[in-house]
Design an enzyme around this catalytic site. Structure first.
Site, PDB file in Angstrom:
ATOM      1  N   ASN A   1     -30.487   9.929  -2.127  1.00 15.32           N
ATOM      2  CA  ASN A   1     -29.932  11.139  -2.744  1.00 15.32           C
ATOM      3  C   ASN A   1     -28.415  11.106  -2.818  1.00 15.32           C
ATOM      4  OD1 ASN A   1     -32.013  13.141  -3.629  1.00 15.32           O
ATOM      5  ND2 ASN A   1     -32.840  12.476  -1.666  1.00 15.32           N
TER       6      ASN A   1
ATOM      7  N   ASP B   1     -37.804  30.215   0.490  1.00  9.16           N
ATOM      8  CA  ASP B   1     -38.284  30.523   1.835  1.00  9.16           C
ATOM      9  C   ASP B   1     -38.153  32.027   2.100  1.00  9.16           C
ATOM     10  OD1 ASP B   1     -38.533  27.626   2.520  1.00  9.16           O
ATOM     11  OD2 ASP B   1     -36.374  27.724   2.214  1.00  9.16           O
TER      12      ASP B   1
ATOM     13  N   ALA C   1     -33.778  18.337 -15.701  1.00 13.72           N
ATOM     14  CA  ALA C   1     -34.230  19.381 -16.630  1.00 13.72           C
ATOM     15  C   ALA C   1     -35.605  19.104 -17.236  1.00 13.72           C
ATOM     16  CB  ALA C   1     -33.187  19.564 -17.738  1.00 13.72           C
TER      17      ALA C   1
ATOM     18  N   HIS D   1     -33.387  24.207   4.768  1.00 16.67           N
ATOM     19  CA  HIS D   1     -34.620  24.311   3.980  1.00 16.67           C
ATOM     20  C   HIS D   1     -35.531  23.160   4.409  1.00 16.67           C
ATOM     21  CE1 HIS D   1     -37.561  24.604   0.838  1.00 16.67           C
ATOM     22  NE2 HIS D   1     -37.289  23.382   0.452  1.00 16.67           N
TER      23      HIS D   1
HETATM   24  P1  NAX Z   1     -39.877  16.589 -10.686  1.00 22.08           P
HETATM   25  O1  NAX Z   1     -40.073  15.228 -10.132  1.00 22.08           O
HETATM   26  O2  NAX Z   1     -40.937  17.199 -11.521  1.00 22.08           O
HETATM   27  O3  NAX Z   1     -38.535  16.609 -11.550  1.00 22.08           O
HETATM   28  C1  NAX Z   1     -37.349  16.057 -11.105  1.00 22.08           C
HETATM   29  C2  NAX Z   1     -36.589  15.581 -12.330  1.00 22.08           C
HETATM   30  O4  NAX Z   1     -35.311  15.120 -11.894  1.00 22.08           O
HETATM   31  C3  NAX Z   1     -37.249  14.414 -13.054  1.00 22.08           C
HETATM   32  O5  NAX Z   1     -37.433  14.765 -14.407  1.00 22.08           O
HETATM   33  C4  NAX Z   1     -36.259  13.270 -12.866  1.00 22.08           C
HETATM   34  O6  NAX Z   1     -36.214  12.418 -13.998  1.00 22.08           O
HETATM   35  C5  NAX Z   1     -34.945  14.025 -12.686  1.00 22.08           C
HETATM   36  N1  NAX Z   1     -33.887  13.265 -12.030  1.00 22.08           N
HETATM   37  C6  NAX Z   1     -33.980  12.329 -11.049  1.00 22.08           C
HETATM   38  N2  NAX Z   1     -32.779  11.825 -10.762  1.00 22.08           N
HETATM   39  C7  NAX Z   1     -31.885  12.454 -11.547  1.00 22.08           C
HETATM   40  C8  NAX Z   1     -30.473  12.344 -11.727  1.00 22.08           C
HETATM   41  N3  NAX Z   1     -29.750  11.473 -11.025  1.00 22.08           N
HETATM   42  N4  NAX Z   1     -29.886  13.141 -12.647  1.00 22.08           N
HETATM   43  C9  NAX Z   1     -30.616  14.002 -13.384  1.00 22.08           C
HETATM   44  N5  NAX Z   1     -31.948  14.126 -13.273  1.00 22.08           N
HETATM   45  C10 NAX Z   1     -32.577  13.372 -12.366  1.00 22.08           C
HETATM   46  O7  NAX Z   1     -39.512  17.497  -9.424  1.00 22.08           O
HETATM   47  P2  NAX Z   1     -39.540  19.087  -9.299  1.00 22.08           P
HETATM   48  O8  NAX Z   1     -40.875  19.532  -8.883  1.00 22.08           O
HETATM   49  O9  NAX Z   1     -38.927  19.688 -10.511  1.00 22.08           O
HETATM   50  O10 NAX Z   1     -38.596  19.286  -8.023  1.00 22.08           O
HETATM   51  C11 NAX Z   1     -37.230  18.954  -8.071  1.00 22.08           C
HETATM   52  C12 NAX Z   1     -36.613  19.007  -6.696  1.00 22.08           C
HETATM   53  O11 NAX Z   1     -36.706  20.302  -6.123  1.00 22.08           O
HETATM   54  C13 NAX Z   1     -37.258  18.072  -5.679  1.00 22.08           C
HETATM   55  O12 NAX Z   1     -36.240  17.395  -4.956  1.00 22.08           O
HETATM   56  C14 NAX Z   1     -37.980  19.018  -4.748  1.00 22.08           C
HETATM   57  O13 NAX Z   1     -38.149  18.481  -3.451  1.00 22.08           O
HETATM   58  C15 NAX Z   1     -37.055  20.190  -4.767  1.00 22.08           C
HETATM   59  N6  NAX Z   1     -37.596  21.479  -4.300  1.00 22.08           N
HETATM   60  C16 NAX Z   1     -36.777  22.273  -3.568  1.00 22.08           C
HETATM   61  C17 NAX Z   1     -37.156  23.526  -3.133  1.00 22.08           C
HETATM   62  C18 NAX Z   1     -36.237  24.397  -2.345  1.00 22.08           C
HETATM   63  O14 NAX Z   1     -36.676  25.456  -1.909  1.00 22.08           O
HETATM   64  N7  NAX Z   1     -34.962  24.058  -2.105  1.00 22.08           N
HETATM   65  C19 NAX Z   1     -38.518  24.025  -3.417  1.00 22.08           C
HETATM   66  C20 NAX Z   1     -39.188  23.352  -4.556  1.00 22.08           C
HETATM   67  C21 NAX Z   1     -38.955  21.873  -4.668  1.00 22.08           C
HETATM   68  O15 NAX Z   1     -39.846  21.212  -3.806  1.00 22.08           O
END
Ligand code: NAX
Length: 327
Positions: free
Chosen positions: A105, A159, A12, A187
């Site tokens: 993951n 997408d 979040a 994806h």
């Molecule tokens: P950010 O790195 O800005 O934010 C991710 C957040 O998740 C961080 O604040 C981190 O502390 C937190 N986090 C990590 N492990 C955690 C856990 N075990 N429990 C709770 N929180 C945890 O990434 P952001 O740009 O927000 O992207 C988030 C994810 O979306 C990434 O994996 C990214 O690859 C994925 N995406 C997926 C898309 C899709 O179409 N399915 C598109 C957009 C994005 O690239």
């Protein structure tokens, strides 16, 4: 007024979260008459930053935002939730193999699946955004044996929306004139944005564009859009990803428009020859909180090849997480 529903968002304090939370709290996801309680999960070191986001949420004085809970424990954040948007994940770092990425993951989505199984509402709707989204959804699902497998979905809506926007640009028509295109599969770069049944102002899309443009430019432009955003912005897609997550959950909960479909990553039931159980992008319609795969679409040899290739990639990912003991 309706009683509030509980919506969990993980990651979040991240970039997508910063856009997503405000849209949920303003009623864009579940309607302008549906109060929400946000239950926000972060890792411990990010709780301070998360608190800053919570301060801003409160400062918006959203009439629909009934309460906010924050935690670094999924058993707390997922308690009684009706909706889960699993955004936080471990991104691929330079030199990381697919197995390393899936393993990292697994360390997140296995315990989250177990926590959903233990404490979420029995009707919880789960959307996995964090990459690799389809296989992360599979891991969470397989670790929640008391929930219906169909409650676990993955996001291919970004997408789907990119595919609409690219077609609109090419044909010079508004996005609102475009219907019924599909993102099949993963994806990832193997996804198949399919225009076979798509229409623009009621006309077949493939009558309006060159076949060569479709096969050799369009498909790769949609599939590589994420990389193009990173190149331009220096950061990955965030507001558009959040918007797609809102679209996915809204349509699932409130229904798709009559005669139209959207793309969702859902467990395959074997439709269109896709191996059962893979979390795969399909064309779906939604009604009364349930989705249904659109049946009876014609599949050309070109489509078949693309659909099988992306299924093959997901099968390999599933084999990999099986080997790791995550599913
Ligand atoms: P950010 O790195 O800005 O934010 C991710 C957040 O998740 C961080 O604040 C981190 O502390 C937190 N986090 C990590 N492990 C955690 C856990 N075990 N429990 C709770 N929180 C945890 O990434 P952001 O740009 O927000 O992207 C988030 C994810 O979306 C990434 O994996 C990214 O690859 C994925 N995406 C997926 C898309 C899709 O179409 N399915 C598109 C957009 C994005 O690239």
């Amino acid at each position: 007024t309706k009683p509030p529903v509980r919506v969990a968002v993980t990651g979040a304090a991240g970039q997508i979260g910063y856009s997503l939370l405000f849209r949920i709290a303003s009623g864009d996801m579940l309607g302008k008459d549906q109060p929400v309680i946000l239950q926000l999960l972060e890792i411990t070191p990010a709780l301070k930053a998360l608190n800053g986001v919570v301060m801003e949420l409160r400062d918006c004085a959203f009439p629909l935002l009934a309460d906010i809970v924050t935690s670094d424990d999924p058993m707390v954040a997922f308690k009684d939730i009706d909706y889960a948007l699993l955004v936080g994940a471990m991104p691929r770092k330079a030199g990381m193999e697919r197995g390393d990425l899936l393993g990292a993951n697994g360390g997140i989505f296995k315990p989250q699946g177990e926590a959903l199984n233990a404490v979420a509402s029995r009707d919880v709707k789960v959307l996995v955004v964090g990459n690799p989204a389809n296989t992360n959804a599979l891991i969470a699902q397989q670790n929640a044996p008391d929930l219906n497998p169909g409650q676990f979905t993955a996001m291919v809506r970004l997408d789907h929306n990119r595919a609409i926007s690219q077609l609109a640009e090419q044909t010079g028509k508004p996005v609102s004139s475009i219907q019924n295109l599909t993102i099949w599969g993963n994806h990832s770069s193997t996804q198949y944005p399919d225009l076979s049944a798509a229409t623009v102002d009621g006309q077949p899309a493939l009558d309006l564009v060159e076949r060569d443009w479709y096969e050799n430019t369009y498909i790769s432009t949609v599939a590589k859009r994420g990389a193009a955003i990173i190149e331009a912005r220096g950061l990955s897609s965030a507001a558009s990803a959040a918007s797609a997550a809102i679209d996915h959950m809204r349509d699932w909960a409130l229904g798709t428009a009559e005669g139209q479909w959207v793309s969702m990553g859902i467990p395959s039931d074997g439709s269109y020859g896709i191996p059962e159980g893979l979390i795969y992008g399909f064309p779906v319609t939604c009604k009364n909180g349930q989705y249904e795969i659109v049946q009876g679409l014609e599949v050309s040899d070109f489509s078949r090849g693309k659909m099988d290739a992306t299924a093959q990639e997901l099968t390999e990912e599933r084999d990999e997480v099986r080997k790791l003991g995550l599913v």
